[in-house]
Design a protein around this motif. Structure first.
Motif, short mmCIF file in Angstrom:
data_model
loop_
_atom_site.label_atom_id
_atom_site.label_comp_id
_atom_site.label_asym_id
_atom_site.label_seq_id
_atom_site.Cartn_x
_atom_site.Cartn_y
_atom_site.Cartn_z
N UNK A 1 -2.11 3.22 52.31
CA UNK A 1 -1.88 4.12 51.36
C UNK A 1 -3.12 4.91 51.29
N UNK A 2 -3.25 6.24 50.98
CA UNK A 2 -4.42 7.03 50.50
C UNK A 2 -4.45 7.00 49.17
N UNK A 3 -5.55 6.48 48.60
CA UNK A 3 -6.06 6.51 47.11
C UNK A 3 -6.93 7.41 46.95
N UNK A 4 -6.72 8.60 46.14
CA UNK A 4 -7.59 9.44 45.59
C UNK A 4 -8.05 9.13 43.82
N UNK A 5 -9.46 9.07 43.97
CA UNK A 5 -9.85 8.42 42.52
C UNK A 5 -9.70 9.47 41.40
N UNK A 6 -10.32 8.94 40.35
CA UNK A 6 -9.91 9.78 39.02
C UNK A 6 -11.34 10.88 38.92
N UNK A 7 -11.30 11.85 38.02
CA UNK A 7 -12.36 12.51 37.58
C UNK A 7 -13.29 12.01 36.90
N UNK A 21 -15.37 0.86 41.62
CA UNK A 21 -15.36 1.00 43.09
C UNK A 21 -14.12 2.08 43.35
N UNK A 22 -12.81 1.64 43.21
CA UNK A 22 -11.86 2.71 43.24
C UNK A 22 -10.65 2.27 42.32
N UNK A 23 -10.12 2.94 41.38
CA UNK A 23 -9.17 2.50 40.49
C UNK A 23 -7.87 1.71 41.23
N UNK A 24 -7.34 0.65 40.69
CA UNK A 24 -6.46 -0.20 41.22
C UNK A 24 -5.06 0.65 40.94
N UNK A 25 -3.94 0.01 41.54
CA UNK A 25 -2.84 0.65 41.40
C UNK A 25 -2.10 1.07 40.15
N UNK A 26 -2.10 0.23 39.24
CA UNK A 26 -2.02 0.59 37.92
C UNK A 26 -2.67 1.67 37.16
N UNK A 28 -4.30 3.92 39.15
CA UNK A 28 -3.96 5.52 39.48
C UNK A 28 -2.61 5.81 39.08
N UNK A 29 -1.63 4.97 38.95
CA UNK A 29 -0.27 5.46 38.28
C UNK A 29 -0.41 6.16 37.10
N UNK A 30 -1.46 5.32 36.11
CA UNK A 30 -1.51 6.02 34.75
C UNK A 30 -2.64 6.95 34.90
N UNK A 31 -3.41 7.39 35.73
CA UNK A 31 -4.24 8.06 35.70
C UNK A 31 -5.33 7.68 34.55
N UNK A 32 -5.58 6.57 34.48
CA UNK A 32 -6.61 6.22 33.52
C UNK A 32 -7.15 4.90 33.89
N UNK A 33 -8.71 5.03 33.68
CA UNK A 33 -9.66 3.98 34.13
C UNK A 33 -9.01 2.61 33.52
#
Length: 174
Positions: A1-7, A21-26, A28-33
């Motif tokens: 699955x392609x993961x695109x990080x947060x700003x 490193x890269x936000x986890x699934x939760x 990325x779903x929440x768009x929260x660090x």
């Protein structure tokens, strides 16, 4: 699955940058660090900064910014199934040359976990030579890093944040 990080969460007054490193699934779903409820990042930072843990995400980011701490990730994009750093493939690093040009007050970079440090070092060799920035490899606050209990994490992070001049005191306001 392609993961695109947060700003990044950053402003011109930030002197420190904490990198995952890269936000986890939760996250990325929440768009929260650090959105996973078992991640110890937010409780640890609130305690270290002497603040009560905010309940709203925007207040958590503001708490860090009030203490001149920015957040971002070493990896901007990758392929990964699940949330484990060990599953990251085809990573692309974030553009730290541009970030540090835009925010020249950054004097310390803290890597939240080994993968963050490894990815940053792989993609930013020239930046590692800058004498005006201190780099700190820190233990991960992820629940996957179960061998590091919260008091151990806090002690290690407190020492590094104090050495970098980010923490001026360690008393809690709770």
């Amino acid at each position: 699955m392609l993961c695109i990080g947060l700003s990044p969460s950053i402003d011109k007054d930030c002197r420190a940058l904490i990198l995952g490193s890269m936000p986890g699934v939760k996250s990325l779903e929440e768009q929260q660090y650090y959105a996973h409820p078992q991640n110890r990042f937010w409780p640890m930072m609130a305690d270290l900064l002497g603040e009560a843990l905010p309940s709203r995400y925007e207040e958590k980011l503001a708490m860090l910014l009030d203490h001149h701490i920015a957040l971002w990730d070493s990896i901007g994009q990758c392929e990964r199934e699940g949330s484990l750093d060990s599953a990251i493939r085809e990573e692309r690093g974030n553009d730290f040359t541009a970030l540090l040009q835009a925010y020249p007050a950054i004097r310390a970079i803290f890597f939240n976990g080994g993968k963050s440090s490894q990815a940053f070092r792989r993609h930013n060799k020239a930046l590692l030579q800058r004498p005006d920035i201190a780099f700190y490899a820190m233990p991960s606050t992820s629940p996957a890093n179960a061998r590091w209990r919260l008091p151990m994490l806090e002690e290690t992070w407190r020492k590094a944040l104090t050495e970098a001049g980010i923490l001026c005191y360690t008393e809690s306001k709770k």
